[in-house]
Design an enzyme around this catalytic site. Sequence first.
Site, PDB file in Angstrom:
ATOM      1  CB  CYS A 197      -0.921   0.143   1.209  1.00  0.00           C
ATOM      2  SG  CYS A 197      -2.217  -1.090   1.312  1.00  0.00           S
ATOM      3  NE  ARG A 232       4.538   1.480  -0.653  1.00  0.00           N
ATOM      4  CZ  ARG A 232       5.516   0.934   0.040  1.00  0.00           C
ATOM      5  NH1 ARG A 232       6.720   0.845  -0.496  1.00  0.00           N
ATOM      6  NH2 ARG A 232       5.314   0.486   1.258  1.00  0.00           N
ATOM      7  CD1 TRP A 256      -0.992  -6.282  -1.730  1.00  0.00           C
ATOM      8  CD2 TRP A 256      -1.573  -5.755  -3.811  1.00  0.00           C
ATOM      9  NE1 TRP A 256      -0.826  -7.397  -2.515  1.00  0.00           N
ATOM     10  CE2 TRP A 256      -1.172  -7.106  -3.795  1.00  0.00           C
ATOM     11  CE3 TRP A 256      -1.999  -5.203  -5.022  1.00  0.00           C
ATOM     12  CZ2 TRP A 256      -1.175  -7.905  -4.932  1.00  0.00           C
ATOM     13  CZ3 TRP A 256      -1.995  -6.003  -6.148  1.00  0.00           C
ATOM     14  CH2 TRP A 256      -1.578  -7.345  -6.091  1.00  0.00           C
ATOM     15  CG  ASN A 298       2.234   0.598   4.041  1.00  0.00           C
ATOM     16  OD1 ASN A 298       3.422   0.855   3.997  1.00  0.00           O
ATOM     17  ND2 ASN A 298       1.784  -0.612   3.847  1.00  0.00           N
ATOM     18  N   GLY A 299       0.308  -0.956   6.399  1.00  0.00           N
ATOM     19  CA  GLY A 299       0.782  -1.842   7.465  1.00  0.00           C
ATOM     20  C   GLY A 299      -0.365  -2.695   7.957  1.00  0.00           C
ATOM     21  CD  GLU A 330       9.284 -20.283 -13.225  1.00  0.00           C
ATOM     22  OE1 GLU A 330       8.470 -20.841 -13.969  1.00  0.00           O
ATOM     23  OE2 GLU A 330       9.310 -19.053 -13.060  1.00  0.00           O
ATOM     24  CE  LYS A 390      10.122 -16.171 -15.109  1.00  0.00           C
ATOM     25  NZ  LYS A 390       9.091 -16.876 -14.387  1.00  0.00           N
ATOM     26  CD  GLU A 443       8.474 -15.475 -18.650  1.00  0.00           C
ATOM     27  OE1 GLU A 443       7.357 -15.206 -19.095  1.00  0.00           O
ATOM     28  OE2 GLU A 443       8.665 -15.838 -17.479  1.00  0.00           O
ATOM     29  CG  HIS A 492      15.023 -41.780 -23.935  1.00  0.00           C
ATOM     30  ND1 HIS A 492      15.173 -43.112 -24.250  1.00  0.00           N
ATOM     31  CD2 HIS A 492      15.277 -41.686 -22.598  1.00  0.00           C
ATOM     32  CE1 HIS A 492      15.461 -43.798 -23.148  1.00  0.00           C
ATOM     33  NE2 HIS A 492      15.535 -42.944 -22.135  1.00  0.00           N
ATOM     34  CE  LYS A 531       2.959 -10.110 -12.956  1.00  0.00           C
ATOM     35  NZ  LYS A 531       4.142 -10.967 -12.817  1.00  0.00           N
TER      36      LYS A 531
HETATM   37  C1  F6R Z   1       5.859 -16.400 -16.438  1.00  0.00           C
HETATM   38  C2  F6R Z   1       4.535 -15.907 -16.105  1.00  0.00           C
HETATM   39  C3  F6R Z   1       3.341 -16.602 -16.673  1.00  0.00           C
HETATM   40  C4  F6R Z   1       2.281 -16.771 -15.585  1.00  0.00           C
HETATM   41  C5  F6R Z   1       0.995 -17.368 -16.165  1.00  0.00           C
HETATM   42  C6  F6R Z   1      -0.046 -17.611 -15.093  1.00  0.00           C
HETATM   43  O1  F6R Z   1       6.852 -15.622 -15.868  1.00  0.00           O
HETATM   44  O2  F6R Z   1       4.411 -14.973 -15.388  1.00  0.00           O
HETATM   45  O3  F6R Z   1       3.694 -17.830 -17.213  1.00  0.00           O
HETATM   46  O4  F6R Z   1       2.794 -17.589 -14.585  1.00  0.00           O
HETATM   47  O5  F6R Z   1       0.466 -16.496 -17.138  1.00  0.00           O
HETATM   48  O6  F6R Z   1      -0.393 -16.458 -14.423  1.00  0.00           O
HETATM   49  P1  F6R Z   1      -1.160 -16.490 -13.045  1.00  0.00           P
HETATM   50  O7  F6R Z   1      -0.278 -17.103 -12.037  1.00  0.00           O
HETATM   51  O8  F6R Z   1      -1.490 -15.065 -12.764  1.00  0.00           O
HETATM   52  O9  F6R Z   1      -2.400 -17.327 -13.273  1.00  0.00           O
END
Ligand code: F6R
Length: 615
Positions: free
Chosen positions: A9, A36, A83, A109-110, A487, A491, A494, A510, A610
């Site tokens: 927040c 935040r 938040w 905030n807190g 993972e 990373k 992407e 294989h 995102k």
């Molecule tokens: C990778 C990434 C995406 C999300 C995916 C699911 O760095 O951020 O692969 O993990 O789009 O998103 P959420 O977790 O918000 O359902």
Amino acid sequence: MRQAGGLVCGIVGVAGSIGERLGSALKKCLERLEYRGYDSAGIAVTGTGGITVRKGKGKINEVDARFNFTALDGLSGIGHTRWATHGKPSDENAHPHVDCTGEVAVVHNGIIANYRELKEQLMARGHRFISDTDTEVIAHLFEDYVKAGLPALVALRETIRRLKGSYAIALLYSHEPDKVFFARNVSPLVIGVGEGFNFLASDIPAFLNYTNRVITLHDGEYGYLTPSGIYVERNGEPVNVEDRVRVINWSPESAGKEGYPHFMLKEIHEQPRALRETWAGLDMDYVSKLGKAIAEARRVFITASGTSYHAGLILDYLLVSLAGLDAHAFNSSEYRKYIKLVKEGDILIAISQSGETIDTLMATRVFRERGAKVLAVSNVVDSTIPRESDYQLYTNAGPEIGVAATKTFTTQLMILTALAANAALHSGGMGKEAYSLVLNELEQAPDLVNTTIINVEARVRHIAGKLAVKTNAYYLSRGIGLPIAMEGALKMKEVAYVHAEAYPAGESKHGPIALVNQEFPVVFTVTDDDYLDPLEGNVMEMTARGAYTIGILPSRHYAKLGKVFTEVIQTPDASPYLLTIIQSIPLQLLAYHTAVLRGYDPDKPRNLAKTVTVE
Ligand code: F6R
């Protein structure tokens, strides 16, 4: 609905005249703090006509479109970007909060840890509460003290004496309209010193367009700003803050990232804090209730996308191998395969940091319709998936701005490992002592992650220099390390646009090994003690073909495996349950530094959003 404690927040306050309407200045300040939190926003100003509050659910611009913040003006003002932690995002729960008379407005905030107790006492004294927040008690406590005749500053001191927990507070009192009262304990609060005005904020970038002269407040300090002065006290004694003024030379833009060049790096580095807050917010009685339900379920399904799916694979691994349960993890976009299998008595664990991913939401709805109970694991309180689920567990990582998930992944691992261990306790897969050991280890995660970041970053940067000129890489592991390798590859793909693929190390023979030639990069995560010998064999196979091998291994395996790799990234020792979290750190850093060395902006990878809300 379960609520977790919170760490973010953003708050702001201003007293004085700054050559534009206060509402307009406060809105600009809040926009700089949106990292935040961004689920609700609000502003209050006070002048000769009393306090005016405008607030609501939504991003700052959306709330501004409804209420026209820019039109507000006065002698002083406060603002908040939220938040949610206590109370879902809603117009009522948005800050500022007011007392019964409308003469006091407060942003915070807190977490006020004892707010329930205080609220009961205040309600018994006739106070009326409008929100579900912990914050509202502050306005009512202050009201009580000024009604009893105490001067405002003393009322503030007495108010904070009653509070337990963390807070950065800014407060307006209509009888002293040129002042912004403040108090700090644990949550950050800084003053921006101006000419004819003074600012207050959770973070410096908020006011950096107006002044770069800053005083950082310390825990236990409280006081007020006026247009021409700053008064600070601690325990009733004045504190001289004049010699604490610092001049900041950051640009407002870089300051939003706390000096980091990218949000991704900032978020990687803030994982110790995010893990600590997630652990603190975890209600173990509730985890135990869920662990029992999982252990008793007919069948356990786990669904998620992308990074969250990799966290789901760790959960799947633990539920099957540790708890001995019938668990199935699947990509949420592939949920249709399981429809006929779902029956009453099943549990679906839907993991989504945003709580909005459409595929995960669809799976949630279909499984629920067919009688399964759904447990949502999310980082966003009251987002759609948790709202539509029977149970909710929240990571407490704070908002993640970088598109690539980092701190939300490791905090998911923390929660899911605790949950799986608890299910194993209930299923008989794990004894009490072993269960306590897992919990003790998870509690150490923030410190060990901190050590890892400090110890590995230089080495990782060196290796990133080698990867930056490559076009392909393999990520191999065995056992519980495999989802972590997956993972790491995601990373790398992407943010650095290096084609990276993860395989069970044993599978590499294989087919995939056909691609391996001189200097082909192969990253190994050495996580699972049960697989050391076969994994060593896989490294040797790669080495024999001239591969550039990188081993991420805990220090206890260094003697055995330290020499078999071309490069080694050594991490602190821990059990495999915790190594999943620890080993994620070098993998995140490797992707980040490779991206930067290749000239890409890791915060905004091409073609990605995102939150994915289309099927
Ligand atoms: C990778 C990434 C995406 C999300 C995916 C699911 O760095 O951020 O692969 O993990 O789009 O998103 P959420 O977790 O918000 O359902």
